[in-house]
Design a protein around this motif. Structure first.
Motif, PDB file in Angstrom:
ATOM      1  N   GLU A  54      10.260  -3.692   5.920  1.00 10.30           N
ATOM      2  CA  GLU A  54      11.719  -3.371   7.157  1.00 10.30           C
ATOM      3  C   GLU A  54      11.603  -1.815   6.599  1.00 10.30           C
ATOM      4  N   TYR A  55      12.245  -1.562   5.413  1.00 14.49           N
ATOM      5  CA  TYR A  55      12.690  -0.544   5.538  1.00 14.49           C
ATOM      6  C   TYR A  55      12.207   0.900   5.770  1.00 14.49           C
ATOM      7  N   LEU A  56      10.622   1.084   5.888  1.00 13.69           N
ATOM      8  CA  LEU A  56       9.797   1.956   6.284  1.00 13.69           C
ATOM      9  C   LEU A  56       9.989   1.668   8.576  1.00 13.69           C
ATOM     10  N   LYS A  57      10.223   0.851   8.436  1.00 13.68           N
ATOM     11  CA  LYS A  57      11.525   0.797  10.349  1.00 13.68           C
ATOM     12  C   LYS A  57      12.001   1.259  10.628  1.00 13.68           C
ATOM     13  N   GLU A  58      13.143   0.904   9.876  1.00 12.37           N
ATOM     14  CA  GLU A  58      14.558   1.250   9.653  1.00 12.37           C
ATOM     15  C   GLU A  58      14.891   2.488   9.759  1.00 12.37           C
ATOM     16  N   ASP A  59      13.791   3.152   8.238  1.00 19.58           N
ATOM     17  CA  ASP A  59      15.403   4.344   7.948  1.00 19.58           C
ATOM     18  C   ASP A  59      14.206   6.042   7.878  1.00 19.58           C
ATOM     19  N   ILE A  60      13.184   5.684   8.838  1.00 16.33           N
ATOM     20  CA  ILE A  60      11.755   6.514   8.759  1.00 16.33           C
ATOM     21  C   ILE A  60      11.512   6.002  10.687  1.00 16.33           C
ATOM     22  N   LEU A  61      10.583   4.900  10.613  1.00 24.24           N
ATOM     23  CA  LEU A  61       9.925   4.898  12.366  1.00 24.24           C
ATOM     24  C   LEU A  61      11.078   5.069  13.413  1.00 24.24           C
ATOM     25  N   GLY A  89       0.894  -1.335  -0.599  1.00 22.02           N
ATOM     26  CA  GLY A  89       0.075   0.260   0.023  1.00 22.02           C
ATOM     27  C   GLY A  89       1.145   1.153  -0.294  1.00 22.02           C
ATOM     28  N   ARG A  90       1.373   2.451  -1.318  1.00 21.32           N
ATOM     29  CA  ARG A  90       2.387   3.169  -1.675  1.00 21.32           C
ATOM     30  C   ARG A  90       1.321   4.383  -0.490  1.00 21.32           C
ATOM     31  N   THR A  91      -0.050   4.461  -0.145  1.00 27.41           N
ATOM     32  CA  THR A  91      -0.801   5.531   0.882  1.00 27.41           C
ATOM     33  C   THR A  91      -0.435   5.186   1.760  1.00 27.41           C
ATOM     34  N   VAL A  92      -0.459   4.872   2.435  1.00 35.27           N
ATOM     35  CA  VAL A  92       0.299   4.361   3.574  1.00 35.27           C
ATOM     36  C   VAL A  92       1.855   4.674   4.116  1.00 35.27           C
ATOM     37  N   HIS A  93       2.302   3.357   3.122  1.00 29.35           N
ATOM     38  CA  HIS A  93       3.703   4.034   2.590  1.00 29.35           C
ATOM     39  C   HIS A  93       4.480   5.748   2.831  1.00 29.35           C
ATOM     40  N   SER A  94       3.924   6.456   1.889  1.00 23.87           N
ATOM     41  CA  SER A  94       3.370   8.084   2.430  1.00 23.87           C
ATOM     42  C   SER A  94       3.162   8.264   3.749  1.00 23.87           C
ATOM     43  N   LEU A  95       2.072   8.092   3.569  1.00 26.08           N
ATOM     44  CA  LEU A  95       1.831   8.744   5.088  1.00 26.08           C
ATOM     45  C   LEU A  95       2.024   8.199   6.474  1.00 26.08           C
ATOM     46  N   LEU A  96       2.840   7.048   6.271  1.00 30.24           N
ATOM     47  CA  LEU A  96       3.206   7.719   7.649  1.00 30.24           C
ATOM     48  C   LEU A  96       5.053   8.155   7.810  1.00 30.24           C
ATOM     49  N   LYS A  97       5.071   8.241   6.305  1.00 35.86           N
ATOM     50  CA  LYS A  97       6.716   9.193   6.380  1.00 35.86           C
ATOM     51  C   LYS A  97       5.920  10.499   6.595  1.00 35.86           C
ATOM     52  N   ALA A  98       4.742  11.264   5.986  1.00 33.12           N
ATOM     53  CA  ALA A  98       4.486  12.340   6.832  1.00 33.12           C
ATOM     54  C   ALA A  98       4.045  12.308   7.832  1.00 33.12           C
ATOM     55  N   MET A  99       3.232  11.592   7.908  1.00 34.11           N
ATOM     56  CA  MET A  99       2.919  12.007   9.640  1.00 34.11           C
ATOM     57  C   MET A  99       3.567  11.974  11.132  1.00 34.11           C
ATOM     58  N   SER A 100       4.605  11.065  10.665  1.00 38.36           N
ATOM     59  CA  SER A 100       5.934  11.001  11.473  1.00 38.36           C
ATOM     60  C   SER A 100       6.768  12.463  11.777  1.00 38.36           C
ATOM     61  N   ARG A 101       6.469  13.228  11.004  1.00 42.81           N
ATOM     62  CA  ARG A 101       6.865  14.419  11.198  1.00 42.81           C
ATOM     63  C   ARG A 101       5.895  15.340  12.041  1.00 42.81           C
ATOM     64  N   TYR A 102       5.133  14.764  12.560  1.00 42.17           N
ATOM     65  CA  TYR A 102       4.224  15.671  13.224  1.00 42.17           C
ATOM     66  C   TYR A 102       4.352  15.522  14.762  1.00 42.17           C
ATOM     67  N   GLU A 103       4.514  16.052  15.729  1.00 40.19           N
ATOM     68  CA  GLU A 103       4.587  15.505  17.450  1.00 40.19           C
ATOM     69  C   GLU A 103       3.416  14.496  17.793  1.00 40.19           C
ATOM     70  N   ILE A 160       9.917   6.864  16.810  1.00 40.75           N
ATOM     71  CA  ILE A 160       8.403   6.715  16.567  1.00 40.75           C
ATOM     72  C   ILE A 160       7.754   6.253  17.805  1.00 40.75           C
ATOM     73  N   GLU A 161       6.745   6.190  18.563  1.00 44.31           N
ATOM     74  CA  GLU A 161       6.057   4.899  19.428  1.00 44.31           C
ATOM     75  C   GLU A 161       5.278   4.335  18.018  1.00 44.31           C
ATOM     76  N   TYR A 162       5.281   2.852  18.044  1.00 38.28           N
ATOM     77  CA  TYR A 162       4.442   2.120  17.183  1.00 38.28           C
ATOM     78  C   TYR A 162       4.093   0.315  17.446  1.00 38.28           C
ATOM     79  N   LYS A 163       3.451  -0.084  17.468  1.00 36.29           N
ATOM     80  CA  LYS A 163       3.163  -1.395  17.459  1.00 36.29           C
ATOM     81  C   LYS A 163       2.409  -2.528  16.587  1.00 36.29           C
ATOM     82  N   GLU A 164       2.674  -3.970  16.385  1.00 33.62           N
ATOM     83  CA  GLU A 164       1.663  -4.845  14.697  1.00 33.62           C
ATOM     84  C   GLU A 164       1.247  -5.764  15.876  1.00 33.62           C
ATOM     85  N   VAL A 165      -0.158  -5.531  14.856  1.00 29.78           N
ATOM     86  CA  VAL A 165      -0.953  -6.394  15.583  1.00 29.78           C
ATOM     87  C   VAL A 165      -1.768  -7.327  13.821  1.00 29.78           C
TER      88      VAL A 165
END
Ligand code: CP
Length: 310
Positions: free
Chosen positions: A191-198, A161-175, A203-208
């Motif tokens: 994994e690259y999104l966790k390693e490069d961004i989160l 889901g490219r919309t997820v990948h892009s929104l995750l990057k943008a939202m990560s910059r908001y407090e 950023i606090e996150y969990k996978e369920v």
């Protein structure tokens, strides 16, 4: 900025300015109806689209400009073997700004090497979709009144889901942003999104696996379609496509002010009974796409302050 290929090509300040401009356009779009007179947008879509292409075209027409493009890639010379860089090189001479979609990740980067006008990535494979992200951010700001301190649950196909990948990057910059990733193991976030961004951004996150167990904590539930077109194996798609189906019963556990988003198109993952729920924001989200794209076109053409002078 000349090329918008990744949501990170825009700073937070630039995004906030685009949202403010889009909100001004929504208030009275007649003030903007002639700002792009004599300007031409080319929409080059090498992959199917309803919302992105038509909202880009509607945006340019609403600004008084004109649009050109081919309806499907098979009527362009790409079907004769022309490269993306040659196509863009040529079309740059026919227009003032280009929005392009391509199934191959990285195609807009290749295109930018020969592009002489502003270029907007309208989706490249499973990679990025920055104007969907701008649409999503405008929607969140309008629905929640803020982009800060929100818990966002992404549900479904988080792998492709490219919309997820892009929104995750943008939202990560908001407090204060927190993420909950809801997916089957086969469709987990790359994994690259966790390693490069989160991880670097703390950023606090969990996978369920279960949507039900996290529903009460979400401010935003971002549903996604399982991306059939990116699967290599039809059997895997059939097995995974209905993993999550949102209905009114599941929503009983959600916050009263949670919003439900979806980039659309949907297949089965949100029952139509949910459409009448005031928390269902996905059709309002789709309509916001026209206004944020008007703001982006104005900004890339350097015409964002032109309305004051008209
Ligand atoms: N959200 C989105 O990109 O929709 P389309 O594929 O219809 O453009």
């Amino acid at each position: 900025k000349k090329f918008i290929i990744d949501p990170m090509d825009l700073s937070v300040e630039e995004i906030d300015d685009l949202i403010a401009l889009a909100n001004d356009i929504i208030k009275d779009r007649t003030r903007y109806q002639d700002v792009c007179a004599h300007k031409i947008l080319a929409t080059l879509f090498f992959e199917p689209s309803t919302r992105t292409r038509l909202s880009f075209e509607s945006a340019m027409l609403s600004l008084g400009g004109k649009v050109l493009g081919f309806p499907t890639a098979n009527v362009s010379s790409a079907s004769k073997g022309e490269t993306v860089s040659d196509t863009i090189h040529v079309v740059s001479g026919y227009c003032d700004i280009i929005a392009m979609r391509h199934p191959k990740e990285g195609a807009p980067v290749v295109a930018s090497s020969t592009c002489t006008v502003p270029l907007i990535n309208a989706g490249d494979g499973g990679h990025n979709h920055p104007t969907q992200t701008l649409t999503d951010l405008l929607t969140i700001q309008r629905e929640k009144g803020t982009l800060k301190n929100l818990t966002v649950g992404f549900c479904g196909d988080l792998k492709f889901g490219r919309t997820v990948h892009s929104l995750l990057k943008a939202m990560s910059r908001y407090e204060g942003t927190k993420f909950v990733f809801i997916s089957p193991d086969e469709l987990k976030l790359p994994e690259y999104l966790k390693e490069d961004i989160l991880d670097p951004m703390g950023i606090e996150y969990k996978e369920v696996r279960s949507m039900e167990e996290v529903m009460p904590e979400l401010d935003i539930l971002y549903m996604t379609r399982v991306q059939q077109e990116r699967f290599f194996n039809e059997q895997d798609y059939i097995r995974l496509r209905d993993t999550y189906i949102l209905d009114e019963e599941k929503l009983q556990a959600a916050k009263k002010d949670m919003i439900i988003m979806h980039p659309l198109p949907r297949v089965n993952e949100i029952k139509t009974e949910v459409d009448a729920d005031p928390r269902a924001a996905y059709f309002r989200q789709a309509h916001n796409g026209r206004f944020i794209r008007m703001a982006l076109i104005l900004s890339l053409l350097g015409l964002q302050n032109e309305v004051e002078r008209l």
